[in-house]
Each structure stands twice: as structure tokens, then as C-alpha cells.
Design a protein around this motif. Structure first.
Motif, PDB file in Angstrom:
ATOM      1  N   SER A  69      31.671  33.440  42.543  1.00  0.00           N
ATOM      2  CA  SER A  69      32.808  33.652  41.690  1.00  0.00           C
ATOM      3  C   SER A  69      32.834  32.773  40.609  1.00  0.00           C
ATOM      4  N   TYR A  70      32.769  31.426  41.179  1.00  0.00           N
ATOM      5  CA  TYR A  70      32.987  30.434  40.026  1.00  0.00           C
ATOM      6  C   TYR A  70      31.751  30.561  39.253  1.00  0.00           C
ATOM      7  N   ALA A  71      30.573  30.741  39.543  1.00  0.00           N
ATOM      8  CA  ALA A  71      29.616  30.702  38.604  1.00  0.00           C
ATOM      9  C   ALA A  71      29.619  31.837  37.748  1.00  0.00           C
ATOM     10  N   ASN A  72      30.176  32.856  38.215  1.00  0.00           N
ATOM     11  CA  ASN A  72      30.519  34.167  37.174  1.00  0.00           C
ATOM     12  C   ASN A  72      31.625  33.700  36.117  1.00  0.00           C
ATOM     13  N   VAL A  73      32.777  33.378  36.875  1.00  0.00           N
ATOM     14  CA  VAL A  73      33.937  33.035  35.708  1.00  0.00           C
ATOM     15  C   VAL A  73      33.361  31.908  34.916  1.00  0.00           C
ATOM     16  N   ARG A  74      32.565  30.958  35.129  1.00  0.00           N
ATOM     17  CA  ARG A  74      32.143  30.098  34.298  1.00  0.00           C
ATOM     18  C   ARG A  74      31.381  30.488  33.061  1.00  0.00           C
ATOM     19  N   ARG A  75      30.277  31.480  33.525  1.00  0.00           N
ATOM     20  CA  ARG A  75      29.744  32.177  32.387  1.00  0.00           C
ATOM     21  C   ARG A  75      30.707  32.997  31.594  1.00  0.00           C
ATOM     22  N   MET A  76      31.686  33.560  31.765  1.00  0.00           N
ATOM     23  CA  MET A  76      32.584  34.584  31.119  1.00  0.00           C
ATOM     24  C   MET A  76      33.287  33.663  29.990  1.00  0.00           C
ATOM     25  N   ILE A  77      33.689  32.367  30.656  1.00  0.00           N
ATOM     26  CA  ILE A  77      34.343  31.610  29.700  1.00  0.00           C
ATOM     27  C   ILE A  77      33.789  30.841  28.678  1.00  0.00           C
ATOM     28  N   GLN A  78      32.322  30.330  29.306  1.00  0.00           N
ATOM     29  CA  GLN A  78      31.142  29.638  28.225  1.00  0.00           C
ATOM     30  C   GLN A  78      30.922  30.668  27.246  1.00  0.00           C
ATOM     31  N   ASN A  79      30.859  32.009  27.528  1.00  0.00           N
ATOM     32  CA  ASN A  79      30.483  32.975  26.460  1.00  0.00           C
ATOM     33  C   ASN A  79      31.603  33.710  25.684  1.00  0.00           C
ATOM     34  N   GLY A  80      32.691  33.113  25.917  1.00  0.00           N
ATOM     35  CA  GLY A  80      33.948  33.612  25.146  1.00  0.00           C
ATOM     36  C   GLY A  80      34.315  34.918  25.552  1.00  0.00           C
ATOM     37  N   GLU A  81      33.981  35.418  26.819  1.00  0.00           N
ATOM     38  CA  GLU A  81      34.219  36.762  27.148  1.00  0.00           C
ATOM     39  C   GLU A  81      35.704  36.658  27.721  1.00  0.00           C
ATOM     40  N   TYR A  82      36.122  37.885  27.912  1.00  0.00           N
ATOM     41  CA  TYR A  82      37.457  38.207  28.889  1.00  0.00           C
ATOM     42  C   TYR A  82      37.214  38.021  30.149  1.00  0.00           C
ATOM     43  N   VAL A  83      37.993  37.288  30.765  1.00  0.00           N
ATOM     44  CA  VAL A  83      37.791  37.043  32.435  1.00  0.00           C
ATOM     45  C   VAL A  83      38.550  37.993  33.193  1.00  0.00           C
ATOM     46  N   ASN A  84      37.665  38.757  33.570  1.00  0.00           N
ATOM     47  CA  ASN A  84      38.332  39.802  34.637  1.00  0.00           C
ATOM     48  C   ASN A  84      38.814  39.405  35.782  1.00  0.00           C
ATOM     49  N   PRO A  85      40.284  39.512  35.940  1.00  0.00           N
ATOM     50  CA  PRO A  85      40.954  39.034  37.059  1.00  0.00           C
ATOM     51  C   PRO A  85      40.502  39.146  38.556  1.00  0.00           C
ATOM     52  N   ASP A  86      39.647  40.539  38.481  1.00  0.00           N
ATOM     53  CA  ASP A  86      39.057  40.836  39.767  1.00  0.00           C
ATOM     54  C   ASP A  86      37.555  39.962  40.139  1.00  0.00           C
ATOM     55  N   ALA A  87      37.118  39.505  39.030  1.00  0.00           N
ATOM     56  CA  ALA A  87      36.093  38.399  39.334  1.00  0.00           C
ATOM     57  C   ALA A  87      36.532  37.174  39.731  1.00  0.00           C
ATOM     58  N   VAL A  88      37.572  36.865  40.000  1.00  0.00           N
ATOM     59  CA  VAL A  88      38.229  35.509  40.382  1.00  0.00           C
ATOM     60  C   VAL A  88      38.396  35.792  41.930  1.00  0.00           C
ATOM     61  N   ARG A  89      37.753  35.141  42.840  1.00  0.00           N
ATOM     62  CA  ARG A  89      38.120  35.066  44.131  1.00  0.00           C
ATOM     63  C   ARG A  89      38.316  33.674  44.554  1.00  0.00           C
ATOM     64  N   LEU A  90      39.517  33.086  44.687  1.00  0.00           N
ATOM     65  CA  LEU A  90      39.957  31.800  44.936  1.00  0.00           C
ATOM     66  C   LEU A  90      39.286  31.074  46.136  1.00  0.00           C
ATOM     67  N   GLU A  91      38.884  31.604  46.995  1.00  0.00           N
ATOM     68  CA  GLU A  91      38.198  30.938  48.159  1.00  0.00           C
ATOM     69  C   GLU A  91      36.785  30.387  47.759  1.00  0.00           C
ATOM     70  N   GLU A  92      36.246  31.350  46.719  1.00  0.00           N
ATOM     71  CA  GLU A  92      34.705  31.081  46.157  1.00  0.00           C
ATOM     72  C   GLU A  92      34.885  30.007  45.150  1.00  0.00           C
ATOM     73  N   MET A  93      35.997  29.997  44.554  1.00  0.00           N
ATOM     74  CA  MET A  93      35.975  28.968  43.508  1.00  0.00           C
ATOM     75  C   MET A  93      36.121  27.400  44.177  1.00  0.00           C
ATOM     76  N   ILE A  94      37.072  27.612  45.031  1.00  0.00           N
ATOM     77  CA  ILE A  94      37.470  26.380  45.934  1.00  0.00           C
ATOM     78  C   ILE A  94      36.068  26.059  46.769  1.00  0.00           C
ATOM     79  N   ASN A  95      35.354  26.899  47.218  1.00  0.00           N
ATOM     80  CA  ASN A  95      34.189  26.506  47.945  1.00  0.00           C
ATOM     81  C   ASN A  95      32.901  26.439  47.273  1.00  0.00           C
TER      82      ASN A  95
END
Length: 537
Positions: free
Chosen positions: A101-127
């Protein structure tokens, strides 16, 4: 002689530069060396202008290519709310060491894309990040650390951390590996961030292998094919040549590829070794079994063979994140998203022990809260990892795996009772009862069940936690950084319990820890970029 990845890094940088300058996605075309080419690991770069419409069934070799419309798929995330302790004293969930989840969200932000809220899994971001927990010392495969302090985004509440540190693996004396690389070479894998990146990632891992390891490569598109079978791990030339000659084209018959990969893994099964299939794909399956439930059933059957499945997700536009997560979860493996060579190096080289070597399987948490001390609680993240209370003692219920050297962090937001607040205030009062029984003074009991990698019977460990033992006088470094990542995740994921979370608060929390590595430094840059884009406030 093993190959340098220097040129590969240059290629990746060039690809990023092209994107920044307006080049279309897929404009960087990877060309593998011919059979008679110098096998020095060098790879040529060819610029093409993608004009043709996307076709998953066409032979893509030598053709121009355009990305399909956005077709990414994610599980819906229903944010966990507060649970009343009297009515729901037990919180039960599976461990999770996925980092996709973190690497995928990073890709969205770095590419200037819309961040799909369902792509954000907080436990994977933390871990995604490592934490400074002590090494295990009591015979268990992991240590347990707890900490509690004021919740940064809601000062009325407390934030409680439980952290695990798995025993580390001495790679110089690791068990032999029987690895089957199952690589998607269908038409959807044509672009530079998919098959070419997967090829370089596999080559990175191949450089870490030894003569005791056995390596096979199975590919699938319109049909499945064994490209390499049972090669010695020290035969890098043969492995690299087989990997570099792969070309994308055709439909996506993932089911048949999975079945064949498991057959090859069983054929070269190493008793006492690490037997694993590594699936590299965007998850876009369209031939044979393709639904999430069908794939889960298939993998659940295959894991009984003793072969584990780890998943490496690639690409953008048609990433089937939901299927990839389900495959890894049910295959006794982990799910990583590879968006760059640096991420490939993190997952397959720097953290190879955690990615490939399991030290505990079917790891479950069950926290029983004391209603005398905790009025209500909220587990942060783990929404798709929750279990029924009775599942905790049921060894037939599958749960998450922990790899060598992994850290696992879980956070609870707590509403304490007046009694608990008094107990943690450090104020001595004359007319208040000063003595409680041990049970009355406990905040909670954290119970854990886990199995040894080759065992089917779980072991139980219990950790009674007193408020006075875990409450700190100031926020610790582990809790501070985990809080910063949580605030970031809640903001980009548009969570309703984000409270006062903000970019300024994220910066302040990161300032409370002096443990800085390249990944944490990158996190700060990512938060800054998200702020500039208006993704976070």
C-alpha cells in the motif's frame, strides 16, 4: 561474474526524467540482449512513440503501445470505529507485514495522480518502515514492545503501540532456497514499469543466490511455459539470460501458470529449505480462473504442499491490487508493490530475509481490554485482517506470516476511564485507594498465537499490560514515527478519524525521532510533495 545494477539505475532515472518532461507512459522500451550478445548485464534503451490502441491479446513484440484506461481494482476500506469495551472487550486480528500500500500510494503521489482512498491500508503504511524494537531473547521468534502516550490527532485520547521484532537471519548460513519465478508476460505487462522492471528485479535477487539454491522460471500469457527448470543458484549467466529474453504479448492465463509453478516447485522441493513461488504481475488475469474467490480457493489448496507464495505487483492503470493481496494472504506469503529499482532492492536484497524466510506463520493477535481502565478503543488499520473472537483458538483459521527480521506494529486509539487517567497521572492523592489487585490495575492483556514454519499446532503467549508500565513521560521515537505515518495515511486516505492531523504535525512528529534512514527521509519528501499538491492539508 555477477553483474552491476549501475546501468539499470541510470535507465530508471532516464525513465523518470522522460516522464517529468512529458513523455508518455511506456515510452521507455527495454530490449534484452540477443543470444549471442555480450552477457555483461547491459541493456539497451529504445525510444518509441506509443500510438496503437492497447490490446491484451495481440502479440506486442516490436509493436507500439498505449496504456489502457484506468482500471485499477481495490478492496473497499470501511474504517474501524470505536468499540465499547463492556460490549466488545476482545479485539482479534491477523498480523500483516505486507508493504504494497505505501509503495503504491507513493507512486500515485509522485505521478501526480488521484489517490484512491481504498488503496490506503494504514497497517501497510506503518509497517513499510522498520522500528527500533529489541531483539527476541526469551525463546520466542519475536520480541514484544508496548508504549502509550497522548494521541497526537485527538488530545482527549491515548495512542497505544504494540510492536514485534522478529529474529534476524544470518544470510551466510541461511537454508537453501527452491524458488520458482512465475512471471506474467502478457500484453498488459509491456510498459517500462512492468515486465522490464520485473526483469531487473529478478536479476537483482538472482545475484544473491548460491550453489545450494534451485531456480526455475515459469511464464504465462496466452499459454504457460517453463523457461528455466531447476538451475543452480550460482549459474547467474543462465538465469539472467532466461530472464532478459522474456517478451510481453498475449492474453493472461494466470491460473494455468500458477498450477505449473507449483508443480515445478514440488518437483524440486527441498526438505527443510525455503520453497516458494514468486509471482510478478499486474494481476490482470482474463483467462481461466480470474475472480478473487476462485484464486483464493486455488491458492488455499496449493499452500498445503508446503510451498509458499509471495507476490510482487507492478505497473499502473490496470493494477488488480485486490487479487494480488488475496493471493499473497492465502498463499502464506507477503505482497509488495515494486514501483522502482530502489523498491526492488529494498524488498529483494536489503530485506530478503523478511521477504523470503518465514519465522512464524498464522500469527494472530487478541487483545482483551479491561473495562475498568478502557472505556472504548479503536484498532487503526487492519480492516481486512480482523478475525472473529473464536478464530483465535482455531488453528484451522489462516492468518499472517512474519519473516526473518520483520517488525510488525499495531496501534490502538484508546478512551481511558477516569480510573485509568488517574493511574497514569503520576499524582499522589491522599483520599483515593492506592492499592489495586494486579488484575484491576491492568489496562489489557495481549495474547498471541503463532506456529513454527513447519508446525500445524499453535503456541500461545500472553502479555498483561499495566497502564503504569507502558505510559511514557514523553512520546517515544517508535510511537512518534508510527504516528506521523498514520496521520499521513489518514489524510491521503480521507479517513473520518483524522482529527487534527496535518502536514505541520507530521513534520513535528518526525522531529521527535533521530532515527533517520533513506526511507524515512523519502517519507518526509513525499509528505512535502503531497502538501504541495493539496493531497494533505
Amino acid at each position: 561474474m555477477k553483474k552491476s545494477i549501475t546501468l539499470a539505475l541510470v535507465i530508471a532515472m532516464l525513465s523518470g526524467l522522460m516522464t517529468a518532461c512529458g513523455a508518455k507512459e511506456g515510452a521507455l522500451n527495454y530490449t534484452a540482449p540477443a543470444d549471442n550478445a555480450d552477457n555483461s548485464g547491459r541493456q539497451s534503451v529504445q525510444m518509441i512513440a506509443p500510438e496503437a490502441e492497447y490490446s491484451d491479446s495481440a502479440d506486442m513484440a516490436g509493436s507500439s503501445y498505449a496504456e489502457p484506461p484506468y482500471q485499477e481494482e481495490y478492496h473497499g476500506v470501511v474504517e474501524s470505529g470505536f468499540m465499547n469495551t463492556l460490549q466488545n472487550p476482545l479485539s482479534t486480528f491477523s498480523a500483516d507485514v505486507d508493504t504494497a500500500s505505501y509503495a503504491n500510494v507513493r507512486r500515485m503521489i509522485q505521478n501526480g495522480e488521484y489517490v484512491n482512498p481504498d488503496a490506503v491500508r494504514l497497517e501497510e503504511m506503518i509497517n513499510y518502515f522498520n522500528y527500533d524494537y529489541p531483539e527476541p531473547s526469551d525463546g520466542a521468534p519475536f520480541s514484544v514492545t508496548t508504549e502509550m502516550y497522548d494521541c497526537p490527532w485527538n488530545s482527549e485520547n491515548q495512542l497505544f503501540l504494540v510492536g514485534l521484532q522478529a529474529e534476524k537471519l544470518d544470510l551466510s548460513s541461511r537454508p537453501p532456497m527452491n524458488l520458482v519465478f512465475l512471471i506474467d508476460v502478457s500484453g498488459s505487462m509491456y510498459s517500462s514499469d512492468k515486465l522490464p522492471l520485473a526483469q531487473q528485479a529478478v536479476n537483482m535477487l538472482a545475484e544473491q543466490l548460491s550453489a545450494d539454491d534451485r531456480i526455475s522460471i515459469v511464464t504465462y500469457s496466452g499459454k504457460e511455459e517453463v523457461v528455466l527448470e531447476g538451475a543452480s543458484g550460482n549459474d547467474y549467466e543462465t538465469i539472467s539470460k532466461a530472464v532478459n529474453n522474456l517478451v510481453a504479448g498475449g492474453a493472461t492465463a494466470g491460473e494455468r501458470g500458477i498450477v505449473m509453478a507449483y508443480e515445478i516447485a514440488q518437483k524440486y522441493f527441498i526438505e527443510g529449505g525455503n520453497n516458494r513461488v514468486l509471482l510478478a504481475t499486474d494481476g490482470d488475469l482474463n483467462v481461466g480462473l480470474s475472480s478473487e474467490e476462485e484464486l483464493k480457493q486455488l491458492i488455499t489448496e496449493k499452500r498445503e504442499t508446503g510451498v509458499n507464495l509471495s507476490v510482487l505487483g507492478f505497473g499502473t492503470g490496470n493494477l488488480k491490487d485486490d487479487r494480488l493481496e488475496a493471493l499473497a494472504d492465502n498463499g502464506n506469503g507477503n505482497y509488495s508493490y515494486i514501483d522502482s529499482l530502489l523498491e526492488a532492492q529494498k524488498v529483494l536484497v536489503r530485506e530478503m530475509g523478511g521477504t523470503l524466510f518465514t519465522v512464524a506463520k498464522d500469527v494472530k493477535f487478541q487483545t482483551e481490554f479491561n473495562p475498568e481502565m478502557v472505556e472504548s478503543y479503536r484498532l487503526i488499520g487492519y480492516e481486512n485482517r480482523t478475525l472473529n473472537a473464536e478464530d483465535f483458538n482455531d488453528d484451522s483459521v489462516d492468518a499472517g506470516e512474519i519473516g526473518a527480521g520483520h517488525t510488525v506494529t499495531a496501534l490502538y486509539e484508546l478512551v481511558l476511564t477516569d480510573k485509568a487517567k488517574l493511574a497514569t497521572s503520576n499524582i499522589e492523592l491522599k483520599y483515593q485507594p492506592s492499592e489495586d489487585t494486579p488484575i484491576e490495575s491492568e489496562l489489557m492483556t495481549i495474547s498471541m498465537r503463532y506456529k513454527a514454519p513447519d508446525d500445524d499446532t499453535s503456541q500461545l503467549r500472553e502479555y498483561p499490560i499495566k497502564a503504569t508500565d507502558c505510559r511514557t513521560s514523553q512520546m517515544g521515537k517508535n510511537l512518534a514515527f508510527a504516528s506521523a505515518v498514520t496521520e499521513f495515511g489518514m489524510l491521503v486516505g480521507q479517513r473520518s478519524y483524522a482529527g487534527t492531523s496535518s502536514y505541520e504535525q507530521i513534520v513535528d512528529l518526525c522531529g521527535k525521532t533521530d532515527v533517520q534512514d533513506s526511507y524515512r527521509a523519502e517519507f518526509m519528501e513525499l509528505a512535502k510533495l503531497a502538501k504541495s499538491q493539496g493531497v494533505i492539508n
